[in-house]
Scaffold this motif. Structure first.
Motif, PDB file in Angstrom:
ATOM      1  N   SER B  12      95.423 -59.193  67.853  1.00  0.00           N
ATOM      2  CA  SER B  12      94.678 -58.526  68.951  1.00  0.00           C
ATOM      3  C   SER B  12      94.600 -59.758  70.021  1.00  0.00           C
ATOM      4  O   SER B  12      94.773 -60.789  69.686  1.00  0.00           O
ATOM      5  CB  SER B  12      93.223 -58.241  68.446  1.00  0.00           C
ATOM      6  N   LYS B  13      94.455 -59.196  71.153  1.00  0.00           N
ATOM      7  CA  LYS B  13      94.510 -60.147  72.285  1.00  0.00           C
ATOM      8  C   LYS B  13      93.731 -59.746  73.529  1.00  0.00           C
ATOM      9  O   LYS B  13      93.743 -58.639  73.915  1.00  0.00           O
ATOM     10  CB  LYS B  13      95.974 -60.514  72.666  1.00  0.00           C
ATOM     11  N   CYS B  14      92.790 -60.498  74.156  1.00  0.00           N
ATOM     12  CA  CYS B  14      92.135 -60.116  75.283  1.00  0.00           C
ATOM     13  C   CYS B  14      92.548 -60.952  76.297  1.00  0.00           C
ATOM     14  O   CYS B  14      92.705 -62.333  76.252  1.00  0.00           O
ATOM     15  CB  CYS B  14      90.703 -60.359  75.157  1.00  0.00           C
ATOM     16  N   LYS B  18      89.273 -58.277  78.944  1.00  0.00           N
ATOM     17  CA  LYS B  18      89.924 -57.092  78.806  1.00  0.00           C
ATOM     18  C   LYS B  18      90.989 -56.958  77.522  1.00  0.00           C
ATOM     19  O   LYS B  18      91.893 -57.673  77.496  1.00  0.00           O
ATOM     20  CB  LYS B  18      90.712 -56.792  80.278  1.00  0.00           C
ATOM     21  N   PRO B  19      90.844 -55.963  76.501  1.00  0.00           N
ATOM     22  CA  PRO B  19      91.726 -56.147  75.599  1.00  0.00           C
ATOM     23  C   PRO B  19      92.646 -55.557  75.908  1.00  0.00           C
ATOM     24  O   PRO B  19      93.170 -54.450  76.636  1.00  0.00           O
ATOM     25  CB  PRO B  19      91.010 -55.148  74.374  1.00  0.00           C
ATOM     26  N   GLN B  22      95.358 -54.343  70.469  1.00  0.00           N
ATOM     27  CA  GLN B  22      94.456 -54.188  69.590  1.00  0.00           C
ATOM     28  C   GLN B  22      95.165 -53.932  68.219  1.00  0.00           C
ATOM     29  O   GLN B  22      95.788 -52.842  67.865  1.00  0.00           O
ATOM     30  CB  GLN B  22      93.522 -52.780  70.084  1.00  0.00           C
ATOM     31  N   ASP B  58      94.133 -63.745  69.627  1.00  0.00           N
ATOM     32  CA  ASP B  58      92.736 -63.912  69.474  1.00  0.00           C
ATOM     33  C   ASP B  58      92.615 -63.752  67.967  1.00  0.00           C
ATOM     34  O   ASP B  58      91.555 -64.356  67.265  1.00  0.00           O
ATOM     35  CB  ASP B  58      91.845 -62.757  70.068  1.00  0.00           C
ATOM     36  N   PRO B 210      93.853 -50.539  75.494  1.00  0.00           N
ATOM     37  CA  PRO B 210      94.814 -51.285  75.168  1.00  0.00           C
ATOM     38  C   PRO B 210      96.005 -51.011  74.179  1.00  0.00           C
ATOM     39  O   PRO B 210      95.822 -50.006  73.702  1.00  0.00           O
ATOM     40  CB  PRO B 210      93.725 -52.259  74.366  1.00  0.00           C
ATOM     41  N   ARG B 212      97.975 -50.400  71.024  1.00  0.00           N
ATOM     42  CA  ARG B 212      97.850 -50.119  69.938  1.00  0.00           C
ATOM     43  C   ARG B 212      99.217 -49.285  69.207  1.00  0.00           C
ATOM     44  O   ARG B 212      99.779 -48.749  69.982  1.00  0.00           O
ATOM     45  CB  ARG B 212      96.629 -48.947  69.845  1.00  0.00           C
TER      46      ARG B 212
END
Lengths: 251, 246
Positions: B12-14, B18-19, B22, B58, B210, B212
């Protein structure tokens, strides 16, 4: 090449003809404005003396340019590598360039005497700036994606400079060097003019005092010619270092 | 069951809260070509930067050959969207770059590189500069460079997206042939559905905002493939399925 330079050559010839004409019909007294033929004559008769002085000036210019380039190079790399140094010294760097060299030269003479040292220092001061600014711009504008690519290959900082930053800064470095080369001759002449025992600047002060305007013009042309020659040398080096420019696009 | 080369687990990364990505999980088996198919701006390049170790995730990790390589650049070959051939180096010196970075001396690097020029269809371009090559040839050279960095796993980020349709067709055939020879395990980003079906063993569909993993599709068509696979009913069936899922 010839075709490209033809208009400018013709323009120069045209101006020289007008100048000669003005002198022949006596529009300006000969002692104030020597004719081009007089200038050439002065150039030829003074050649041995001019040559000796020119060698001194060139020597100063080369030594000064060499150290100017070295210092400029190191300064640019340090400021590119460490942002703090950039923020601290870049404004200072700009300020040094707002001080006219005719104002520093007498000070340098007072501090370092009439020998070569103050002249070289003045040349270093006036040549490192275009090198630093040019190289720094080049280093900072290197392709970020190319740097990321090298990082993805596990490259070290040094390798990123070696393979990306320095090669992509070469064009700007050479633009800086061309300006610095011209500055180096002018800087040498100015510092000689303001105090010294030899060099084209000293020669100029002497012929000025003798009101020998023909010799004055001869030395002016010689200085221009030397500057042009240095710039041409830089251009030659530039072409040797960057053979990939001016490629004809063929598959 | 083939050996697992690369595992991407629950990434996951924002950015600025803001994602972007995911819970992304991907596996890549030995010799496989797997595509990530999704709209542009769906975070695919971000995912690649994370897998390549250029960007920390993240959450989640990246496992290569059973070893955790999260946040460690220099493990996986990465070919970016632009060919990024250095304009001041000849093609052979561009291709040799990964070897030079690893400390191989210039002569040995050139020898190693020259052995592969024919295999990559790049004969005669060794001494040329990138500006003298067509877009298709530049991509070949960039792929050769990618391959020379590591023969283990390669990430290719839309390598052919800048090419015109006709060049793309011929480079697809070239690519299938080369891959047949070098068996490079590859994760491939594309937004071109036809390209994904033609080249891949498996396709992950990535939904945006985001990003996926929306679905995984296995392309059963055996390899080696010809590019006329794209004219068969099976191909269209895959395409229909993907379009319904996107």
């Amino acid at each position: 090449m010839l075709k490209h330079n033809l208009p400018s050559t013709l323009a120069v010839v045209f101006l020289l003809l007008i100048w000669q004409f003005v002198c022949i019909i006596g529009l300006v007294p000969a002692y104030m404005l020597p004719s081009p033929v007089d200038v050439v004559w002065a150039f030829v008769s003074e050649w041995p003396l001019l040559w000796d002085h020119a060698m001194i000036t060139l020597q100063e210019a080369f030594i000064g340019l060499f150290f100017g380039v070295c210092i400029g190079f190191v300064a640019a790399i340090l400021m590119d590598r460490f942002d703090l140094l950039y923020k601290a010294f870049y404004p200072l760097l700009i300020i040094t360039q707002t001080i006219p060299s005719v104002a520093i030269a007498p000070l340098l003479v007072l501090w370092f005497g009439y020998e070569m040292t103050p002249k070289i220092i003045l040349i270093v001061i006036s040549t490192f700036f275009p090198i630093t600014v040019g190289l720094l711009e080049g280093l900072r504008s290197a392709d970020r994606d190319a740097i990321a690519l090298l990082r993805s290959m596990g490259a070290t900082q040094w390798q990123i400079y070696r393979y990306i930053k320095l090669p992509s800064a070469l064009p700007q470095f050479f633009s800086g060097l061309r300006i610095a080369a011209a500055y180096s001759v002018v800087g040498a002449v100015i510092s000689e003019w303001l105090g010294g025992f030899g060099g084209l600047g000293v020669y100029m002060t002497r012929v000025k005092k003798a009101f020998a305007f023909d010799k004055m013009f001869a030395v002016i042309f010689l200085i221009s010619a030397i500057s042009l020659l240095l710039m041409a040398l830089v251009e030659l080096a530039e072409r040797k270092c960057m053979p990939y420019r001016n490629l004809d696009k063929k598959n | 069951m083939r050996m697992k080369k690369l595992e991407v687990n629950h990434i996951s990364k924002c950015f600025d809260g803001k994602p972007i990505l995911q819970d992304i999980s991907i596996t890549l088996n030995q010799g496989e070509l797997v595509s990530l198919l999704g709209v542009s701006g769906g975070g695919k390049t971000t995912l690649f930067n994370i897998i390549a170790g250029l960007l920390p995730p993240d959450e989640g990790n990246v496992i290569l050959n059973g070893k955790d390589i999260t946040n460690q650049p220099g493990q996986i070959s990465y070919m970016m969207q632009k060919d990024l051939l250095l304009p001041y180096r000849t093609i052979e010196d561009n291709a040799a770059l990964p070897l030079l970075l690893k400390g191989v001396n210039k002569r040995d690097a050139r020898t190693q590189v020259s052995l592969l020029f024919a295999q990559f269809g790049l004969e005669g371009t060794q001494k040329k500069y990138p500006a003298q090559l067509s877009g298709g040839m530049r991509q070949r050279a960039a792929l050769l460079r990618t391959y020379l960095f590591s023969q283990d796993v390669a990430l290719l980020d839309e390598p052919f997206s800048a090419l015109d349709t006709l060049t793309k067709r011929s480079i697809h055939q070239w690519y299938l042939d080369v891959m047949e020879k070098i068996q490079l395990t590859t994760l491939f980003i594309t937004h071109d559905i036809d390209e994904a079906i033609l080249l891949s063993d498996r396709i992950y569909l990535l939904s945006g905002n985001p990003g996926r993993i929306a679905a995984e599709i296995v392309i059963q068509e055996p390899k080696p493939r010809r590019d006329d696979f794209s004219l068969t009913p099976e191909f269209l069936e895959y395409k229909r399925k993907i379009l319904s899922l996107l």
